[in-house]
Design an enzyme around this catalytic site. Structure first.
Site, short mmCIF file in Angstrom:
data_model
loop_
_atom_site.label_atom_id
_atom_site.label_comp_id
_atom_site.label_asym_id
_atom_site.label_seq_id
_atom_site.Cartn_x
_atom_site.Cartn_y
_atom_site.Cartn_z
N ASP A 18 32.76 52.85 -62.67
CA ASP A 18 33.10 51.47 -63.07
C ASP A 18 32.16 50.44 -62.44
O ASP A 18 31.23 50.79 -61.70
CB ASP A 18 34.57 51.17 -62.70
N GLU A 30 14.99 49.77 -78.48
CA GLU A 30 14.88 51.23 -78.52
C GLU A 30 14.27 51.62 -79.87
O GLU A 30 14.98 51.88 -80.84
CB GLU A 30 16.24 51.89 -78.35
N ASN A 53 41.71 52.08 -62.00
CA ASN A 53 41.42 51.72 -63.40
C ASN A 53 40.93 52.92 -64.22
O ASN A 53 40.49 52.76 -65.36
CB ASN A 53 40.41 50.56 -63.47
N GLY A 63 35.48 58.07 -64.84
CA GLY A 63 36.09 57.05 -63.99
C GLY A 63 35.15 56.08 -63.30
O GLY A 63 35.59 55.19 -62.58
N ASN A 73 32.57 55.68 -58.89
CA ASN A 73 33.94 55.26 -59.16
C ASN A 73 34.43 54.42 -57.98
O ASN A 73 34.92 54.94 -56.99
CB ASN A 73 34.83 56.50 -59.35
N ASP A 95 19.93 48.75 -78.65
CA ASP A 95 20.04 50.13 -79.12
C ASP A 95 19.47 50.26 -80.54
O ASP A 95 19.39 49.29 -81.28
CB ASP A 95 21.53 50.48 -79.13
CA CA Z 1 37.40 53.86 -61.95
#
Ligand code: CA
Length: 523
Positions: A72, A266, A50, A70, A45, A237
């Site tokens: 990022d 995948e 954000n 959280g 994080n 995916d």
């Molecule tokens: Ca964050």
């Protein structure tokens, strides 16, 4: 310009950017790479401001294993040097695009805007800058994409451009997840329809790529991201879930624009024969040609999961590895397979080997020296654990030290336990050795039937040779090397990659119990 009758309903100006003239862009990844898979919500994080963004439905809550934590883009950017030091050369990041879903939005596979990075990860520009910074450090970025389904929170969901934008069913119908029906010559239409048109989940709408407008939308979106962000590769995916003719068109469109680009699909199927169907070839009996450049080696992952927990037998222990690799004749090119011990969807490798560091080292040496392109999962280097039957959250725990409030920071030497240090230093040594060794990256692969619990194979070309010995017994083994004459010819001694010990002759080598030995041969 969108008109209703003569009335202008909406106008939108498209900006045509200049193409990036950098000739080193879009060259793809190859056998020289080691890929690091990370889940952006769970890695680091870098910006706590954000964690919660107005308009985004789900708020951050680190106490929930399936909540948002959280992590990022800034968190990834801040640890590029950590990854480089570890010996990583490419990073596959689980989807970063907007997932504005009320819950479980952390994993990223319910995309609600194909053109927008989730603001809780950062902005599109942050992603572009991450790729740029990574490139400056010699790291590649592989984007995770999903053509099969989108989140039911997609902005078009309540007012679809056409009714057939999604595969529609009278009532919710789940896919049977049996990807094998796409290559099964005996498959029923009933099973095929459920596989391809069934929904992956209630929150994931099944896209109908036989709608030409949608097909074009998806293809343009992919090309846009490659060009905009300067991508080095794509991980696609649920590869056998969309219509396979569409996936071939999608691949052709990419390769037409970027001939050296790579996509790893995948194809989560158990047998080499099923996986081989999807790796580009011209020999499928039904005439299907995928144009797919790379696939993951799920069969070898399953063999690796049990090999070092078992005693060697006719098809158990290292014989499971040997047998799986002996089926490589099925693949158009076995070098184009991405090999891995674990990923975000299954038990972590250290848990699979019952937290036995010796077995862990055997597995990692195998992964870094076998044919193909190795991929590891974040936290493997510090022995993170997790079992799928407990929860998906268990497999996707936060990297310790990625959050400002974390007590331990395993990104630093001081923040690691003695066992974590042993694992990290082992991985760093192994990866950095591999990084500089063309023979182990690109050399031919020759294997010998395991004998007396020791599996021996070679990577070799006209420039050199490496001998890998995996002792799967609880006792040390003295190995008589005369059986390997065809690979040892021309070499007189060797040096251990792991201990730097010199072997003065190539008559016999003692391999410690449950341990690997890597020998670089010297002429
Ligand atoms: Ca964050």
């Amino acid at each position: 310009m969108f008109k209703q009758g003569k009335k202008i309903k909406a106008e939108y100006d498209y900006l045509l950017y200049e193409r990036d003239p950098d000739p080193s862009l879009h060259k793809g990844f190859d056998n020289s790479d080691v890929i690091y898979l990370l889940m952006p919500d769970r890695f680091a994080n870098g910006d706590t401001t954000n964690d919660n963004v107005k308009g985004m439905l789900e708020k951050a809550d680190r106490s929930k294993p399936l909540g948002r934590h959280g992590g990022d883009i800034k968190g990834i950017a801040e640890h590029l040097d950590y990854l480089k030091n570890l010996g990583i050369t490419a990073i596959w990041i689980n989807p970063l695009l907007e997932n504005n879903m009320p819950k479980q939005s952390y994993h990223g596979y319910a995309i609600t805007d194909y053109y927008k990075v989730d603001p809780r990860f950062g902005a599109n520009e942050d992603y572009k800058n991450l790729v740029k910074t990574a490139h400056q450090k010699g790291l590649k970025i592989i984007m995770d994409m999903v053509e099969n389904h989108c989140g039911t929170g997609y902005f078009w969901n309540d007012n679809l451009p056409t009714h057939d934008w999604y595969n529609q069913w009278p009532e919710f119908t789940r896919s049977n997840y049996r990807g094998g029906v796409q290559s099964d010559p005996h498959a029923s239409e009933y099973d095929y329809d459920k596989m391809v048109k069934g929904w992956f989940d209630v929150t994931m709408a099944d896209l109908n790529q036989h709608n030409e407008l949608l097909a074009k939308y998806l293809i343009q979106n992919t090309i846009w991201w490659i060009e905009y962000a300067g991508l080095d590769g794509i991980r696609q995916d649920t590869y056998p879930y969309p219509y396979k003719d569409f996936m071939a068109e999608w691949m052709k469109a990419i390769l037409n624009e970027y001939p050296d680009f790579n996509v790893v699909g995948e194809v989560w199927l158990n047998y080499p024969s099923q996986v081989a169907y999807w790796l580009d070839n011209t020999t499928n009996r039904d005439g299907y040609r995928s144009y797919l450049t790379n696939v993951f080696d799920f069969p070898l992952m399953y063999a690796m999961s049990r090999a070092f927990n078992e005693k060697d037998g006719w098809s158990s222990g290292t014989l499971a590895l040997y047998e799986t690799l002996s089926r490589d004749f099925l693949y158009s090119n076995p070098m184009n397979i991405v090999v891995f011990a674990d990923n975000h969807d299954g038990d972590r490798y250290f848990s699979k080997v019952n937290k036995d560091i010796r077995k862990f080292k055997l597995g990692m040496v195998f992964l870094m020296t076998v044919r193909g392109i190795p991929q590891i999962y974040y936290g493997t280097e510090i022995l993170m654990t997790g079992l799928e039957h407990v929860s998906h959250g268990e497999l996707r725990k936060d990297f310790p030290g990625g959050w400002p409030e974390d007590q331990n920071n395993a990104f630093t030497e001081q923040g690691r336990t003695p066992l974590q240090r042993e694992a990290f230093n082992f991985m760093r040594h192994l990866l950095n050795w591999r990084k500089g060794n063309k023979v182990v990256q690109f050399g031919d692969f020759t294997q010998y039937i395991p004998e007396n619990d020791v599996y021996v194979y070679f990577r070799h070309n006209d420039k050199g040779a490496v001998m890998i010995m995996l002792n799967n017994a609880e006792k040390e083994r003295e190995v008589d090397l005369s059986r390997f004459e065809e690979n040892l010819k021309g070499y007189s001694k060797g040096r251990s990659v792991l201990t730097r010990k010199l072997f003065e002759n190539l008559d016999k080598i003692i391999v410690p119990a449950k341990s690997p030995v890597i020998v670089e041969l010297i002429r």
